[in-house]
Design a protein around this motif. Structure first.
Motif, mmCIF file in Angstrom:
data_model
loop_
_atom_site.group_PDB
_atom_site.id
_atom_site.type_symbol
_atom_site.label_atom_id
_atom_site.label_comp_id
_atom_site.label_asym_id
_atom_site.label_seq_id
_atom_site.Cartn_x
_atom_site.Cartn_y
_atom_site.Cartn_z
ATOM 1 N N UNK A 71 0.627 -1.156 0.031
ATOM 2 C CA UNK A 71 0.302 0.198 -0.179
ATOM 3 C C UNK A 71 0.635 1.153 -0.205
ATOM 4 N N UNK A 72 0.461 2.557 -0.460
ATOM 5 C CA UNK A 72 0.911 3.476 -0.721
ATOM 6 C C UNK A 72 1.035 4.703 1.262
ATOM 7 N N UNK A 73 2.464 4.758 1.249
ATOM 8 C CA UNK A 73 2.973 5.140 2.545
ATOM 9 C C UNK A 73 2.783 6.241 2.611
ATOM 10 N N UNK A 74 1.558 7.369 2.867
ATOM 11 C CA UNK A 74 1.073 9.156 2.705
ATOM 12 C C UNK A 74 2.282 9.416 3.750
ATOM 13 N N UNK A 75 2.980 9.248 4.543
ATOM 14 C CA UNK A 75 3.873 9.785 4.973
ATOM 15 C C UNK A 75 5.075 10.034 3.896
ATOM 16 N N UNK A 76 5.358 9.901 2.913
ATOM 17 C CA UNK A 76 6.387 9.184 2.097
ATOM 18 C C UNK A 76 5.461 10.101 0.504
ATOM 19 N N UNK A 77 4.344 9.354 0.453
ATOM 20 C CA UNK A 77 3.924 9.255 -0.953
ATOM 21 C C UNK A 77 2.632 10.088 -1.004
ATOM 22 N N UNK A 78 2.552 10.672 -2.148
ATOM 23 C CA UNK A 78 1.253 11.542 -2.509
ATOM 24 C C UNK A 78 0.653 10.190 -3.617
ATOM 25 N N UNK A 79 1.289 9.542 -4.391
ATOM 26 C CA UNK A 79 1.033 8.769 -5.011
ATOM 27 C C UNK A 79 2.063 7.922 -5.623
ATOM 28 N N UNK A 80 1.452 6.632 -6.577
ATOM 29 C CA UNK A 80 1.996 5.247 -6.326
ATOM 30 C C UNK A 80 1.539 5.416 -7.694
ATOM 31 N N UNK A 81 1.637 4.739 -8.987
ATOM 32 C CA UNK A 81 0.632 4.665 -9.661
ATOM 33 C C UNK A 81 1.214 3.837 -11.395
ATOM 34 N N UNK A 82 0.392 2.739 -11.663
ATOM 35 C CA UNK A 82 0.910 2.526 -13.348
ATOM 36 C C UNK A 82 0.424 3.616 -14.013
ATOM 37 N N UNK A 83 0.984 4.081 -15.316
ATOM 38 C CA UNK A 83 0.643 4.885 -15.776
ATOM 39 C C UNK A 83 0.544 4.714 -16.633
ATOM 40 N N UNK A 84 1.260 2.863 -17.121
ATOM 41 C CA UNK A 84 1.456 2.606 -18.596
ATOM 42 C C UNK A 84 2.130 1.764 -18.405
ATOM 43 N N UNK A 85 1.362 0.562 -19.244
ATOM 44 C CA UNK A 85 1.814 -0.683 -19.287
ATOM 45 C C UNK A 85 2.818 -1.455 -20.334
#
Length: 544
Positions: free
Chosen positions: A105-119
């Motif tokens: 899961x994303x750790x909100x203390x360290x990141x606002x967003x972590x996601x796949x944007x291209x496959x």
């Protein structure tokens, strides 16, 4: 082609069954949890959880540590097989966290967003938390990620890295429109990509081979976590951590964490004497049952066969050896001293409680009669017994006992195993480099977020982690890598498991339980197989 020298990467893992470290949990999950006296219901997490509001402010948490690390840089080769990742846990953070079932899961203390944007190619967009800083006040930025990747990808031999696996799959890291955003583009698909998108080091450290290799042998890395290391006393084996004054998240509940170095038997004595609050156990004797936490663990033992020479080149002979093993008995042997539930390892790619494990697990039953028939068909009878060697690294009673048990079990099928003890310091040069063995047993850690991390244990033949003497066919691995959906990936992983078990080069034996003694009232930290602690919430229950 000559084989390259085997690195020291494997050596610490060959010395003993490694007990899982003390890990903790999150205060987000309000589901009922087992008490400290219970074994984890799901086998992966056993600590007592509490909301931050129920954790009192202040107090010193005293934790047992197996040994002082040779370096405080967990990414350096000298950190392999040590407790350094556990030790620096309170002082470090990443953009993702490993969850209870081995997911992320994303750790909100360290990141606002972590996601796949291209496959195709696999591309990940990361937006860092702009409030995150290193302990000198320098912001954590895309430049740190770029420098981390360049140091760890394995192209610069001046960096003595623990492993370049995963980092070497990254094609490039591109900073975004401002310094808090970046994209990571992978040259090949990896299901475990979340493990390789965090800026693990400040740019000033990662950009200097000298700093990476030497600076942190006797001093801590810069912190980007809720605690900083304030004192290191090598004479007494004590490390003291205190709240990070530049921490931007919820204030830590503890006033201090003190790590004390001692062997598990000494840790148990110190716990009984009231000198430790968390101790790793190698026996549950002398510790009240209500204060023992157990999980199935994150280490698993195996028997590896050298399929590149001698009689084990024949897959039928390897299958005979596998069928002759009493894995249930081996699991009982490792679980009994700590009073844990025996768990056989039914997969080469996952562990009990880990996401997707049930879909790939392939339990097997001992069949000595069938093993004898296979050996007879291969030309081995009482007049011509199969003779195999099993070298054992000295210094571990548990490892030696498992080797003796394997010898005894195989003897029932007519296989004669010669054990030989090799000094730990000589094991790499005398056994691993020349692959001078028929059988080998030690322990592996988990393959998190899919089987990608296990690939280099099977191929290519030149991989330092591959001690099988052969290379596994790449096609089943590539099918997992190329799967585009969770369902397709699960199915491909199950087919890969079946293919590996059919080849019988590595036989999974038993899961090594993690067993800790934990003082009543300690919350959000304790025994766990996968989940990482949220150290700001760790402490003592307010009503205790």
């Amino acid at each position: 082609m000559p084989r390259p020298p085997r690195t020291a990467l494997l050596l610490p893992l060959l010395l003993a069954l490694v007990l899982a470290g003390c890990t903790g949990g999150s205060d987000r999950d309000a589901r009922p949890r087992p008490s400290a006296s219970a074994e984890a219901r799901d086998g992966t997490t056993a600590w007592v959880r509490a909301d931050s509001s129920d954790v009192r402010r202040g107090g010193t948490l005293r934790i047992g540590l197996g040994s002082l690390p040779a370096t405080f840089n967990p990414l350096h080769a000298d950190a392999v097989g040590t407790d350094v990742e556990r030790l620096v846990g309170p002082t470090t953070g990443q953009v993702v966290r490993i969850t209870e079932d081995g997911g992320w899961e994303v750790d909100p203390d360290h990141a606002r967003r972590v996601e796949v944007v291209a496959d195709d190619p696999l591309t990940i967009a990361v937006r860092l938390n702009p409030e995150a800083v290193w302990d000198d006040g320098t912001p954590v930025t895309a430049a740190d990620m770029v420098a981390t990747w360049r140091a760890l990808r394995g192209t610069d031999e001046r960096y003595d890295v623990a492993s370049s696996d995963g980092w070497d799959a990254i094609a490039d890291v591109r900073p975004g429109r401002d310094r808090f955003g970046y994209t990571v583009r992978f040259a090949e698909r990896r299901g475990d990509w979340p493990l390789y998108v965090s800026p693990r080091l400040p740019a000033q450290v990662a950009s200097s081979p000298r700093a990476f290799d030497r600076t942190f042998r006797d001093r801590p890395l810069p912190s980007n976590g809720p605690f900083v290391t304030r004192e290191l006393d090598e004479d007494t084996g004590t490390i003291t951590q205190e709240p990070n004054p530049r921490w931007w998240g919820d204030p830590p509940r503890l006033r201090r964490i003190v790590w004390r170095v001692a062997e598990p038997s000494v840790q148990a004595e110190a716990f009984a004497a009231g000198e430790l609050d968390v101790a790793t156990l190698d026996t549950d004797r002398d510790v009240p049952a209500a204060q023992v936490q157990r999980t199935s663990g994150s280490q698993w033992s195996h028997l590896t066969m050298n399929a590149g020479r001698g009689p084990l080149r024949d897959v039928a002979v390897r299958r005979a050896v596998a069928l002759a093993l009493d894995r249930d008995a081996l699991a009982r042997d490792v679980a009994a001293p700590v009073g844990a539930e025996p768990r056989t390892a039914a997969s080469l790619l996952g562990l009990p409680g880990q996401r997707g494990y049930e879909a790939v697990a392939r339990p097997t039953t001992r069949d000595v009669d069938r093993a004898r028939r296979l050996l007879a068909q291969a030309g081995y009878t009482e007049a011509r017994p199969l003779r195999l060697s099993l070298p054992v690294a000295g210094g571990s009673d548990a490892l030696a006992a498992r080797a003796r048990a394997i010898r005894s079990q195989l003897a029932e099928a007519g296989v004669a195993v010669r054990l030989r003890t090799v000094a730990p310091g000589d094991f790499a040069a005398r056994v691993l480099v020349p692959l001078d063995f028929d059988l080998l047993t030690f322990s592996w850690g988990p393959s998190l977020l899919g089987p990608d991390a296990a690939r280099d244990r099977f191929l290519p033949i030149t991989s330092p982690a591959n001690v099988t003497g052969v290379a596994s066919p790449a096609a089943p691995w590539d099918a997992v890598r190329d799967a585009r959906s969770t369902r397709a990936r699960t199915a491909a992983t199950a087919r890969l498991e079946t293919a590996l078990r059919r080849e019988a080069v590595v036989v999974p034996l038993a899961v090594t339980p993690s067993v800790l003694a934990v003082r009543p009232g300690v919350v959000n930290v304790g025994a766990a197989s996968f989940e990482q602690p949220r150290w700001a919430t760790v402490g003592f229950r307010a009503d205790d």
